[in-house]
Write a protein that holds these residues in place. Structure first.
Motif, PDB file in Angstrom:
ATOM      1  N   HIS A  92     -35.069 -15.362 -12.900  1.00  0.00           N
ATOM      2  CA  HIS A  92     -34.310 -16.170 -14.291  1.00  0.00           C
ATOM      3  C   HIS A  92     -33.528 -15.157 -15.155  1.00  0.00           C
ATOM      4  O   HIS A  92     -32.432 -15.466 -15.684  1.00  0.00           O
ATOM      5  CB  HIS A  92     -35.467 -16.682 -15.154  1.00  0.00           C
TER       6      HIS A  92
ATOM      7  N   CYS B 215     -36.846 -20.933 -21.581  1.00  0.00           N
ATOM      8  CA  CYS B 215     -36.151 -21.812 -20.578  1.00  0.00           C
ATOM      9  C   CYS B 215     -37.021 -21.645 -19.409  1.00  0.00           C
ATOM     10  O   CYS B 215     -37.501 -20.485 -18.976  1.00  0.00           O
ATOM     11  CB  CYS B 215     -34.712 -21.080 -20.262  1.00  0.00           C
TER      12      CYS B 215
ATOM     13  N   CYS C 156     -36.083 -22.911 -16.385  1.00  0.00           N
ATOM     14  CA  CYS C 156     -35.000 -23.336 -15.396  1.00  0.00           C
ATOM     15  C   CYS C 156     -35.241 -22.282 -14.146  1.00  0.00           C
ATOM     16  O   CYS C 156     -35.729 -21.189 -14.285  1.00  0.00           O
ATOM     17  CB  CYS C 156     -33.670 -23.301 -15.705  1.00  0.00           C
TER      18      CYS C 156
ATOM     19  N   GLY D 194     -31.778 -19.319 -13.810  1.00  0.00           N
ATOM     20  CA  GLY D 194     -30.656 -18.653 -14.945  1.00  0.00           C
ATOM     21  C   GLY D 194     -29.327 -19.480 -14.709  1.00  0.00           C
ATOM     22  O   GLY D 194     -28.534 -18.977 -15.691  1.00  0.00           O
TER      23      GLY D 194
ATOM     24  N   CYS E  19     -29.209 -24.042 -18.350  1.00  0.00           N
ATOM     25  CA  CYS E  19     -30.025 -22.984 -18.722  1.00  0.00           C
ATOM     26  C   CYS E  19     -30.035 -22.559 -20.080  1.00  0.00           C
ATOM     27  O   CYS E  19     -29.028 -22.532 -20.955  1.00  0.00           O
ATOM     28  CB  CYS E  19     -29.810 -21.674 -17.865  1.00  0.00           C
TER      29      CYS E  19
HETATM   30 ZN   LIG Z   1     -32.611 -20.886 -17.903  1.00  0.00          ZN
END
Ligand SMILES: [Zn+2]
Ligand SMILES: [Zn+2]
Length: 313
Positions: A51, A254, A256, A259, A279
């Motif tokens: 990430h 975040c 996710c 990234g 992201c």
């Molecule tokens: Zn992210």
């Protein structure tokens, strides 16, 4: 097991140095080094590093809960110099204070995130505010008055009504405000009507005022809450960033995968659907870059966090 799955499953610190060679700090995609204050520890160490690298983030502060020191140390070994950490614990348990004191002795740079179904000025958090002051470490609190889904409940409630008194009662404690109620209250018309209110900002919100009036209050601009607040009213945002350039700290929160918005960025929070496929780190870094000067950008993504966490630049 293919090589990728193998790396993802690594847990033993002894196996991690091979990962480190692939994970030196990335090039400065944002023009300057970036530290993500709000990076939750993930089950797989390679995922945390992926990430950072994907979003162009140089370093991160890991938010942890409970005794996960081995996992923190594994990450620090895998990517030397890239990770600091905050500790959290169940603050409704009488032993939490002792465990948090120990964590600071073991290298934790602060407390956080503290996200509990208690009042912002209640006894559980008040004990932690005092302890953070005594140990000279910052404390990061999640404030939220509106459920994201039925039954979620609220977190550190009463912020807009009571938190100025908390700031005054603990002048030696450094507070880092975060989440929905902290950010919604940059607008003076907020009455807990939505988790993430939209539309232009009515000047004079308590968060804006308290950042100016209280030297011990800082703001973590992570998550949909921070991004949404700073996306509402571009004229307000530019002046807000300038006004509080020494008090704001970049964070992503975040989730996710890469990234770049793969996977799920904001848990399964239906109220934060504007971040689906994005992201949060990238969105907020881009927003800052567009809205403020390079000098203020550098303070928010790097200098301020180094001061508050007492890190060597
Ligand atoms: Zn992210
Ligand atoms: Zn939070």
């Amino acid at each position: 097991m293919n090589r990728r799955a193998f790396l993802g499953s690594l847990a033993a610190p002894a196996l991690l140095p091979s990962l480190a060679r692939q994970n030196t700090a990335p090039a400065l995609e944002w023009g300057t080094a970036v530290l993500d204050l709000h990076c939750h520890l993930r089950p797989q160490p390679a995922s945390v590093i992926a990430h950072l690298d994907g979003a162009g983030v140089t370093k991160a502060n890991l938010l942890t809960r409970g005794d996960v020191r081995a996992r923190v140390e594994a990450l620090q070994a895998a990517a030397p110099g890239r990770f600091t950490w905050f500790a959290s614990d169940d603050i409704t348990d009488p032993g939490a204070a002792e465990r948090l004191r120990q964590a600071v002795g073991q290298g934790a740079r602060g407390f956080g995130e503290l996200k509990f179904h208690v009042e912002a000025d209640g006894p559980e958090l008040t004990r932690m505010y005092a302890l953070a002051g005594e140990l000279s470490v910052p404390i990061l609190v999640h404030f939220q008055e509106v459920d994201h889904f039925p039954g979620e409940g609220t977190w550190a409630t009463g912020y807009a009504r009571t938190f100025d008194k908390v700031l005054e009662a603990h002048p030696k404690t450094i507070f880092i405000g975060h989440a929905d109620a902290f950010w919604a209250n940059i607008s003076a018309d907020y009455k807990n009507q939505a988790a993430y209110p939209t539309g232009s900002i009515i000047r004079g919100g308590v968060t804006d005022r308290w950042l100016a009036e209280h030297p011990n209050l800082f703001g973590d601009i992570s998550a949909n809450s921070g991004n949404n607040a700073l996306s509402r009213d571009p004229d307000f945002t530019a002046a807000f960033l300038e006004r509080h350039q020494d008090k704001l700290i970049f964070g992503s929160d975040c989730g996710c995968a890469d990234g770049h918005g793969g996977g799920v960025s904001q848990g399964n929070n239906p109220a934060a659907s504007r971040m689906a496929g994005k992201c949060v780190a990238r969105e907020t870094l881009g927003l800052l870059k567009r809205t403020t000067t390079p000098a203020i950008f550098k303070k928010i993504v790097w200098d301020n966090v180094h001061k508050v966490l007492k890190l060597e630049p």
